[in-house]
Design an enzyme around this catalytic site. Structure first.
Site, short mmCIF file in Angstrom:
data_model
loop_
_atom_site.label_atom_id
_atom_site.label_comp_id
_atom_site.label_asym_id
_atom_site.label_seq_id
_atom_site.Cartn_x
_atom_site.Cartn_y
_atom_site.Cartn_z
N GLU A 238 -20.41 -5.17 15.70
CA GLU A 238 -20.33 -5.70 14.33
C GLU A 238 -21.28 -4.92 13.41
O GLU A 238 -22.42 -4.66 13.73
CB GLU A 238 -20.60 -7.20 14.25
CG GLU A 238 -20.29 -7.82 12.88
CD GLU A 238 -18.87 -7.51 12.37
OE1 GLU A 238 -18.67 -6.38 11.89
OE2 GLU A 238 -18.00 -8.39 12.45
N GLY A 316 -13.44 -7.06 13.72
CA GLY A 316 -13.73 -8.49 13.78
C GLY A 316 -13.34 -9.24 12.53
O GLY A 316 -12.97 -10.42 12.57
N ASP A 317 -13.41 -8.56 11.39
CA ASP A 317 -13.04 -9.19 10.12
C ASP A 317 -11.61 -8.85 9.73
O ASP A 317 -11.21 -9.01 8.59
CB ASP A 317 -14.02 -8.74 9.02
CG ASP A 317 -14.08 -7.22 8.89
OD1 ASP A 317 -13.30 -6.51 9.58
OD2 ASP A 317 -14.91 -6.73 8.09
N HIS A 436 12.45 5.26 3.15
CA HIS A 436 12.81 5.35 1.75
C HIS A 436 12.21 4.20 0.97
O HIS A 436 11.92 3.13 1.52
CB HIS A 436 14.33 5.40 1.56
CG HIS A 436 15.05 4.14 1.98
ND1 HIS A 436 15.15 3.03 1.16
CD2 HIS A 436 15.70 3.84 3.13
CE1 HIS A 436 15.85 2.10 1.79
NE2 HIS A 436 16.19 2.55 2.99
N ASN A 438 12.71 2.90 -3.23
CA ASN A 438 13.42 3.25 -4.48
C ASN A 438 14.32 4.47 -4.26
O ASN A 438 14.41 5.34 -5.13
CB ASN A 438 12.45 3.50 -5.63
CG ASN A 438 11.82 2.22 -6.09
OD1 ASN A 438 12.46 1.16 -6.00
ND2 ASN A 438 10.59 2.29 -6.55
N PHE A 439 14.91 4.55 -3.09
CA PHE A 439 15.89 5.58 -2.71
C PHE A 439 15.28 6.96 -2.45
O PHE A 439 15.98 7.88 -2.08
CB PHE A 439 17.03 5.68 -3.74
CG PHE A 439 17.73 4.38 -3.97
CD1 PHE A 439 18.16 3.60 -2.91
CD2 PHE A 439 17.97 3.92 -5.26
CE1 PHE A 439 18.81 2.39 -3.12
CE2 PHE A 439 18.61 2.70 -5.47
CZ PHE A 439 19.03 1.93 -4.39
N ASP A 455 13.76 0.24 6.09
CA ASP A 455 13.70 1.46 5.27
C ASP A 455 13.49 2.72 6.12
O ASP A 455 13.77 3.83 5.66
CB ASP A 455 12.55 1.37 4.25
CG ASP A 455 12.83 0.37 3.14
OD1 ASP A 455 13.97 -0.11 3.02
OD2 ASP A 455 11.88 0.06 2.39
N LEU A 488 13.82 14.66 -0.93
CA LEU A 488 14.66 13.85 -0.04
C LEU A 488 14.92 12.47 -0.65
O LEU A 488 14.00 11.82 -1.15
CB LEU A 488 13.98 13.69 1.31
CG LEU A 488 14.23 14.75 2.39
CD1 LEU A 488 15.64 14.63 2.95
CD2 LEU A 488 14.01 16.15 1.87
O1 AHR Z 1 -18.47 -3.04 13.25
C1 AHR Z 1 -17.44 -2.37 12.65
C2 AHR Z 1 -16.61 -3.32 11.82
O2 AHR Z 1 -17.34 -3.78 10.73
C3 AHR Z 1 -16.16 -4.58 12.46
O3 AHR Z 1 -15.12 -4.43 13.38
C4 AHR Z 1 -15.74 -5.36 11.28
O4 AHR Z 1 -15.81 -6.75 11.49
C5 AHR Z 1 -16.69 -4.91 10.19
O5 AHR Z 1 -16.00 -4.51 9.06
#
Ligand code: AHR
Length: 519
Positions: A238, A316-317, A436, A438-439, A455, A488
């Site tokens: 973390e 984690g976040d 794709h 908008n085509f 798409d 394309l």
């Molecule tokens: O520690 C790296 C990252 O930092 C974690 O996975 C995340 O929770 C935070 O943004």
């Protein structure tokens, strides 16, 4: 295919108990008297060493010799029905043929990766967190590999794909010791946060230093220096991806893991020590890249403050920009011994993970690499490539720069929205597909949404000019991949857009499927 039954976990627990008895007696004979496929498997090894698995996840194989439950659940797009994918035999390999039959002529995503322990620490598609929107499930058939001589599927993560189990049973919390490994790939990664497997917060939020203890794999060098070009195994504790107690790598010989199958190992005693190991999952042993103190120069990591949830594929976040591959992984209670980790690596190697049968390059078979050459008389030296995220055609010759050749090479995948059609994954931007919007066509990261899948799916048919192959858009079936002014589009034969003009339409939508510029 096994339809999910409420008795699944009861059966699993009984089988697990039987396996322990069998292993204790020094035999590998199962309940039925039939020889088990292999043993002991990783969780048998960790269990015998006094550090039992508290979570065991795989889309490819059993991780207990006696496990005979479901590995994962898939949901198909055609009717939203779900089915469980089980094993060919107890202690064996995934029944991928059952998945193929259930998902025929539509597409499937993996909705649950079941925990093979009796703790029900199943992984579900991860909802939104503070750092990222809700995730999608991985395509169920995007990563065919061989294991134990069988074709099975790994889990291929693009951005915005991840799984989580909140507050796992038996998973380390508040400074308890734990270990974990996963088998991943050194050919599919990026430098975004964070392709993780391991212990995360109860909330989908960054709750502070030391609240995570997960294996990270990729090229996000959080603390400089990292040596070589990666990808590296690191510890996501973390607010940092650690290669040592000071964060940065102190091991200049660790330049990364580029093998197609990589074993990534992390253990942490929760108080003062952690270690990172890596290995080639196809051969050899593990190498210790760091073994020493937990970080002390930053607060919160020594002791740790793990919260006991489990993540796969995001931070984690829910930072979910990362990509990666997952084949199997477990978490233990207690700090595994080096001997147990080495035995697990030996067992992983014995699986014989490998590429599926070779696919001839220059064909539309999934797994093949191709380049697509225009057939219109003006433009027969032009190939479809991406440039600044746009899909265009460029003249390419043998002396073109490698970058351009890579930009003009595509990996044929089963159609993301229908597996009887195809999708085109970028050779040099794995996880990005031709789609794709908008085509117009672009190279973009697969986000797992139904719209993106549709798409990015094209159905091949005989070239409309009578030569080559044309590609009908899956969700606009009267529109075909066309070059117009070297850009394309998906174009209809006549219409209000300039690129729909009938002039030269048939030739412009007819492509020569060619050998790849960057094999
Ligand atoms: O520690 C790296 C990252 O930092 C974690 O996975 C995340 O929770 C935070 O943004």
């Amino acid at each position: 295919m096994i339809v999910r039954s409420p008795l699944r976990h009861l059966r699993k627990a009984l089988l697990f108990g039987a396996a322990i008895l069998a292993l204790t007696a020094g035999t590998l004979v199962g309940l039925s008297g039939r020889s088990l496929a292999a043993g002991p498997l990783p969780c048998d090894i960790y269990g015998s060493a006094g550090t039992p698995c508290v979570a065991a996840h795989s889309t490819t194989r059993a991780l207990f010799a006696a496990y005979n439950g479901s590995l994962y659940q898939v949901r198909r797009a055609s009717d939203n029905e779900t089915a469980n994918v089980g094993l060919l035999a107890a202690g064996g390999y995934a029944n991928a043929a059952a998945q193929d039959s259930f998902c025929a002529n539509t597409s499937c995503v993996i909705t649950i990766i079941y925990d093979q322990t009796s703790r029900h620490n199943d992984l579900f598609i991860e909802p939104a967190g503070t750092a990222g929107p809700a995730n999608a499930g991985v395509p169920a058939d995007a990563l065919p590999v061989t294991a134990g001589g069988h074709t099975v599927y790994g889990a291929s993560f693009s951005g915005r794909m991840g799984y989580r189990h909140t507050a796992g049973s038996g998973v380390a919390v508040n400074g308890q010791p734990e270990g974990m490994y996963m088998v991943t790939s050194g050919t599919h990664f990026n430098n975004r946060c964070c392709f993780d497997y391991g212990n995360v917060e109860v909330q989908i939020a960054d709750t502070g230093n030391g609240h995570m203890d997960a294996i990270y794999f990729g090229t996000l060098c959080w603390f400089s220096p990292c040596f070589g070009s990666g990808p590296w195994v690191m510890a996501d504790l973390e607010n940092g991806l650690f290669q040592s107690n000071d964060g940065f790598s102190k091991n200049s010989s660790y330049t990364g893991d580029s093998a197609p199958f990589v074993t990534a190992v992390l253990k942490n005693n929760g108080q003062s020590f952690f270690a990172i190991k890596d290995g080639n999952a196809q051969s050899g042993g593990l190498t210790t890249r760091y073994s020493g103190a937990l970080p002390t120069s930053r607060p919160g990591y020594s002791p740790m403050h793990q919260e006991g949830s489990i993540v796969l594929g995001t931070g984690g976040d829910n930072s979910n920009g990362s990509i990666g591959s997952f084949f199997e992984g477990v978490m233990t209670a207690g700090l595994p011994t080096d001997a147990a980790e080495s035995s697990v690596q030996a067992n992983v190697v014995s699986v014989g993970y490998g590429a599926p049968s070779p696919v001839a390059a220059g064909t539309l078979n999934p797994g093949s690499t191709i380049s697509l050459r225009a057939t219109t008389a003006c433009c027969t030296t032009r190939y479809i490539r991406h440039q600044n995220n746009n899909a265009v055609t460029s003249v390419i010759t043998s002396s073109s720069p490698a970058l351009v050749k890579n930009d003009a090479t595509w990996i044929v995948r089963r159609g993301l929205a229908n597996n009887s059609c195809v999708s085109f994954e970028s050779r040099n931007f794995p996880g990005d597909f031709l789609r794709h919007s908008n085509f117009q066509l672009f190279r973009q990261p697969m986000d797992g949404s139904a719209l993106f899948r549709a798409d990015a799916t094209f159905c091949p048919q005989a070239g409309r000019s009578g030569t080559g192959t044309s590609f009908a858009s899956f969700n606009f079936p009267t529109r075909f991949i066309r070059h117009f002014n070297n850009t394309l589009y998906i174009a209809s034969n006549g219409g209000s857009n300039a690129f729909d003009t009938s002039t030269s339409w048939a030739a412009d939508v007819s492509w020569a499927v060619s050998s790849p510029w960057a094999p």
